[in-house]
Design an enzyme around this catalytic site. Structure first.
Site, PDB file in Angstrom:
ATOM      1  CG  ASP A 285      44.883  48.265  39.561  1.00  0.00           C
ATOM      2  OD1 ASP A 285      45.069  49.278  40.263  1.00  0.00           O
ATOM      3  OD2 ASP A 285      45.015  48.241  38.324  1.00  0.00           O
ATOM      4  CG  ASP A 286      42.471  43.514  39.790  1.00  0.00           C
ATOM      5  OD1 ASP A 286      42.121  44.552  39.189  1.00  0.00           O
ATOM      6  OD2 ASP A 286      43.111  42.602  39.240  1.00  0.00           O
TER       7      ASP A 286
ATOM      8  CG  HIS B  30      40.286  48.283  38.350  1.00  0.00           C
ATOM      9  ND1 HIS B  30      40.923  48.799  37.249  1.00  0.00           N
ATOM     10  CD2 HIS B  30      40.745  47.006  38.477  1.00  0.00           C
ATOM     11  CE1 HIS B  30      41.731  47.870  36.730  1.00  0.00           C
ATOM     12  NE2 HIS B  30      41.626  46.771  37.444  1.00  0.00           N
TER      13      HIS B  30
ATOM     14  CG  HIS C 127      38.816  43.411  36.056  1.00  0.00           C
ATOM     15  ND1 HIS C 127      39.608  42.884  35.067  1.00  0.00           N
ATOM     16  CD2 HIS C 127      39.643  44.144  36.825  1.00  0.00           C
ATOM     17  CE1 HIS C 127      40.867  43.266  35.254  1.00  0.00           C
ATOM     18  NE2 HIS C 127      40.911  44.043  36.317  1.00  0.00           N
TER      19      HIS C 127
ATOM     20  CG  HIS D 282      47.142  43.380  40.719  1.00  0.00           C
ATOM     21  ND1 HIS D 282      48.311  43.546  40.011  1.00  0.00           N
ATOM     22  CD2 HIS D 282      46.128  43.711  39.881  1.00  0.00           C
ATOM     23  CE1 HIS D 282      48.003  43.949  38.785  1.00  0.00           C
ATOM     24  NE2 HIS D 282      46.698  44.061  38.673  1.00  0.00           N
TER      25      HIS D 282
HETATM   26 NI    NI Z   1      42.690  44.939  37.155  1.00  0.00          NI
END
Ligand code: NI
Length: 503
Positions: free
Chosen positions: A312-313, A362, A366, A453
């Site tokens: 993620d991210d 995603h 955020h 991540h």
């Molecule tokens: Ni995230």
């Protein structure tokens, strides 16, 4: 809370540093510098970037993302390669806010409250010129009852590698005072504002000076600073003609870079940073070499012990190394990307696509989706879908909501299945390579979706070892779509674990 809550907290942060060291909080310093250091030890092939468009030729801008899944904290800042003072100043600016937020909400965060406090900081280049850099932050802070946005823009002398006071954008202190006076006068023309003079204008009211595409000067004044909260953020703007002759060389360069930039046919504002998108044909060719990933049709997760590695991210500065590792191991993964990071590193999305990985959405900012209005949720998803498809030509079919947070309203708006996880490595918290591996191995079971991540170098470093241990235990790493190959996924429904052998 009041809008200057964050500022007060930031001021208090310095005295709380010792406390934070005891708190065990993931994102408080010193963990972030360690991560940055470990990044710097890697050869710098993916981190080079370039402000896009126009005649701006500032190279080396790099978007750095920090997030904390449990504490609903997400922050992106910009660093400039080979400019340690500038990079430190942008980093410290966000970490001060983060530390203050964590200190303030320590107790609430340990409990399982429904309305989680949230801190969200997005940064983008307001001006990017070889002589001057402006970095704007939009800070959203939700304290459990109400949320507020605040804005600030830091200015830097690039040649001297130093932060400058906003006043240095102007030719003299008298010129800066004159600008502030004009801003105060304009503010007075708005409802409920009564400023006698420039001295009534708080310092914070002019900490967000930027230039517009037509060369006008614009300031966003945070809620409550000069007007009742009901007025919200106050936007003040001085026409280019009114500041003509008042700018310093740096100020003119700052103004010029925005005007020139937007003269280029770029519909979107500069998304923070943007990596140079000028890969040579050889690089493109090399990047598009088909990956050695297993054919989806070869794996039946109802029979085999499948596991999905999800990241993620990102993409972040070390995602390129992650792709190298995955390619070497012949393993596919799924990347849930954040819009501005996708815009900043489109060639990494193309690599993901070309090398057999899956890309999911995603969101753009955020933000925790349940806190947003329906139209904002839709926009968050759409903007990132657009970033993914403009980079790769393919549409994302998966959504991972930030913090795994969703509710009925969100479920109704989302047009893709929500892919959550059953194994949380807590990689963002400990930033420890061995612990990332051991947590994953302790909790994995057939059909697991593992959350990691790719913005953390410690996580990227863990992946080869994790893959080896998973394979030793008989697991086959697959993409999320492969993990659900025989299931019909529904839009707006949450999935935590995929297909697995009956046990
Ligand atoms: Ni995230």
């Amino acid at each position: 809370m009041t809008s200057n809550h964050g500022r007060v907290l930031r001021a208090a942060a310095m005295t709380l540093t010792g406390l934070m060291a005891l708190s065990g909080c993931a994102v408080s310093q010193p963990s972030a510098p360690d991560d940055v250091n470990s990044l710097q030890q890697l050869p710098d092939t993916t981190a080079s970037s370039e402000a896009e468009g126009g005649n701006t030729r500032l190279t080396g801008l790099n978007r750095v993302t920090t997030s904390n899944e449990r504490l609903h904290m997400y922050a992106a800042h910009l660093e400039l390669k080979d400019h340690p003072q500038i990079s430190r100043a942008t980093r410290e600016s966000v970490t001060a806010s983060i530390d203050a937020f964590l200190a303030d909400h320590q107790d609430a965060l340990d409990e399982d409250v429904t309305a989680k406090p949230e801190l969200n900081i997005n940064s983008q280049a307001a001006s990017a010129d070889p002589s001057v850099l402006g970095v704007s932050q939009q800070i959203y802070e939700f304290a459990g009852a109400s949320g507020a946005n605040s804005y600030r823009t830091q200015w830097f002398d690039v040649q001297q590698d130093r932060e400058i006071p906003t006043g240095e954008l102007f030719s003299s202190s008298e010129a800066w005072d004159h600008v502030r006076q004009m801003l105060a006068e304009q503010a007075n023309s708005k409802a409920g504002i009564d400023l006698e003079s420039v001295t009534d204008l708080p310092e914070e009211a002019t900490d967000d000076v930027q230039f517009t595409t037509s060369g006008d000067l614009q300031v966003q004044v945070d809620e409550y600073l000069i007007a009742p909260g009901s007025e919200g953020t106050i936007v003040l703007q001085l026409d280019a003609g009114r500041i003509d002759g008042l700018l310093s060389d740096l100020g003119r360069a700052a103004q010029g870079s925005v005007v020139e930039h937007d003269a280029a046919p770029t519909p979107e504002p500069v998304p923070g940073t943007s990596e140079s998108d000028s890969a040579t044909p050889e690089e493109e060719q090399q990047q598009n070499t088909p990956a050695q990933v297993p054919d989806a049709s070869q794996v039946d997760c109802r029979e085999a012990k499948c596991v999905a590695l999800t990241f993620d991210d990102g993409p972040g500065a070390s995602t390129g190394y992650l792709l190298d590792s995955l390619k070497k191991e012949g393993v596919p993964a799924t990347f849930f990307v954040v819009g501005p990071n996708a815009q900043a590193r489109p060639q990494l999305l193309r690599r993901m696509q070309a090398e057999g990985h899956q890309i999911g959405n995603h969101t753009f900012s955020h933000r925790s989706l349940p806190a947003l209005a329906s139209s904002e949720v839709a926009k968050e998803l759409l903007r990132t879908d657009e970033a993914i498809s403009s980079a790769t030509g393919y549409s994302s079919t998966l959504v991972r909501p930030p913090y795994g947070a969703h509710n009925k309203d969100v479920d109704r708006i989302v047009t893709s299945p929500l892919i959550l996880w059953d194994v949380d490595t807590l990689d963002w918290k400990h930033r420890n390579t061995n612990k990332t591996i051991s947590t994953a191995m302790d909790e994995v079971r057939p059909g697991s979706i593992i959350l990691m991540h790719d913005i953390h170098a410690s996580t990227v470093a863990a992946v080869p070892g994790l893959i080896r241990q998973l394979k030793d235990k008989g697991y086959t790493p697959v993409r999320v779509d492969q993990l659900f190959a025989h299931s019909k996924l529904s839009a707006g429904k949450a999935y935590y674990r995929g297909e697995h052998p009956a046990s």
